[in-house]
Design a protein around this motif. Structure first.
Motif, short mmCIF file in Angstrom:
data_model
loop_
_atom_site.label_atom_id
_atom_site.label_comp_id
_atom_site.label_asym_id
_atom_site.label_seq_id
_atom_site.Cartn_x
_atom_site.Cartn_y
_atom_site.Cartn_z
N CYS A 1 -8.30 4.29 -5.04
CA CYS A 1 -7.14 4.90 -5.69
C CYS A 1 -7.32 6.42 -5.67
N SER B 1 0.04 -2.95 -7.29
CA SER B 1 -0.35 -2.05 -6.21
C SER B 1 -1.70 -2.49 -5.65
N LYS C 1 -7.54 9.38 -9.78
CA LYS C 1 -8.51 8.72 -10.66
C LYS C 1 -8.11 8.77 -12.13
N SER C 2 -7.33 9.78 -12.52
CA SER C 2 -6.89 9.87 -13.92
C SER C 2 -5.62 10.72 -14.01
N GLY D 1 -6.96 -0.39 -14.35
CA GLY D 1 -7.63 0.74 -14.96
C GLY D 1 -7.62 0.63 -16.47
N ASN E 1 -10.02 1.35 -9.44
CA ASN E 1 -10.18 1.07 -8.02
C ASN E 1 -10.81 2.25 -7.29
N CYS F 1 -4.20 0.73 -6.25
CA CYS F 1 -4.41 1.15 -7.65
C CYS F 1 -4.04 -0.01 -8.55
N SER G 1 0.83 -1.20 0.00
CA SER G 1 0.00 0.00 0.00
C SER G 1 0.86 1.25 0.00
N LEU H 1 0.98 6.73 -6.77
CA LEU H 1 -0.06 7.72 -6.96
C LEU H 1 0.46 9.13 -6.79
N THR I 1 -6.87 6.05 -16.61
CA THR I 1 -7.79 6.14 -15.48
C THR I 1 -7.64 4.91 -14.59
N ALA I 2 -7.93 5.10 -13.31
CA ALA I 2 -7.89 4.01 -12.34
C ALA I 2 -9.30 3.51 -12.07
N GLY J 1 2.09 1.70 -3.40
CA GLY J 1 1.00 2.20 -4.23
C GLY J 1 0.77 3.68 -4.01
#
Length: 133
Positions: free
Chosen positions: A52, A118, A55-56, A124, A49, A121, A8, A15, A46-47, A11
């Motif tokens: 996450c 991850s 998001k983009s 996507g 999850n 995330c 995490s 991000l 884009t994600a 991840g």
């Protein structure tokens, strides 16, 4: 449990990198041009999850001879290619997180999906358009 926490944290680092774009890896040696796929591609990723935080994001890839030679908008490395039929296969490595990108390019546009190791995330999609230069 410790493995999940570390994953995490990695991840979250990925991000943070997506939220603050930088250029990825050095350009590779020049190779023969491949009509239709070479040049600059603007990518919107884009994600999927829910958790996450990013998001983009917008990326810019430069293709030469069907190979990824530069990726801006993401730190780390990108290696991969576009086959003669437009099939995309790219691997990303960012702060210990690896992602696999798959899809297809045709007629100056493309789309596909991605997945990573991850926990927050993990997957996507993406779409791309070849830019004018």
């Amino acid at each position: 449990m410790l493995k999940h926490v570390n994953r995490s944290a990695i991840g979250a680092s990925l991000l943070a990198a997506l939220a603050h774009p930088a250029q990825a890896g050095p350009a590779k040696a020049a190779v023969a041009p491949r009509a239709g796929f070479d040049g600059q591609w603007v990518i919107h990723a884009t994600a999927a999850n829910f958790f996450c935080p990013v998001k983009s994001t917008r990326l810019v890839a430069v293709m030469q001879g069907g190979q990824v030679v530069k990726l801006a908008g993401l730190p780390g490395t990108a290696t991969g290619r576009v086959a003669d039929n437009g099939a995309v296969s790219v691997n990303l490595k960012v702060f210990g997180v690896t992602a696999t990108v798959r899809g297809r390019l045709t007629g100056g546009v493309g789309a596909g999906d991605w997945s990573s190791n991850s926990a927050i995330c993990a997957k996507g999609g993406w779409r791309a358009a070849q830019s004018g230069n």
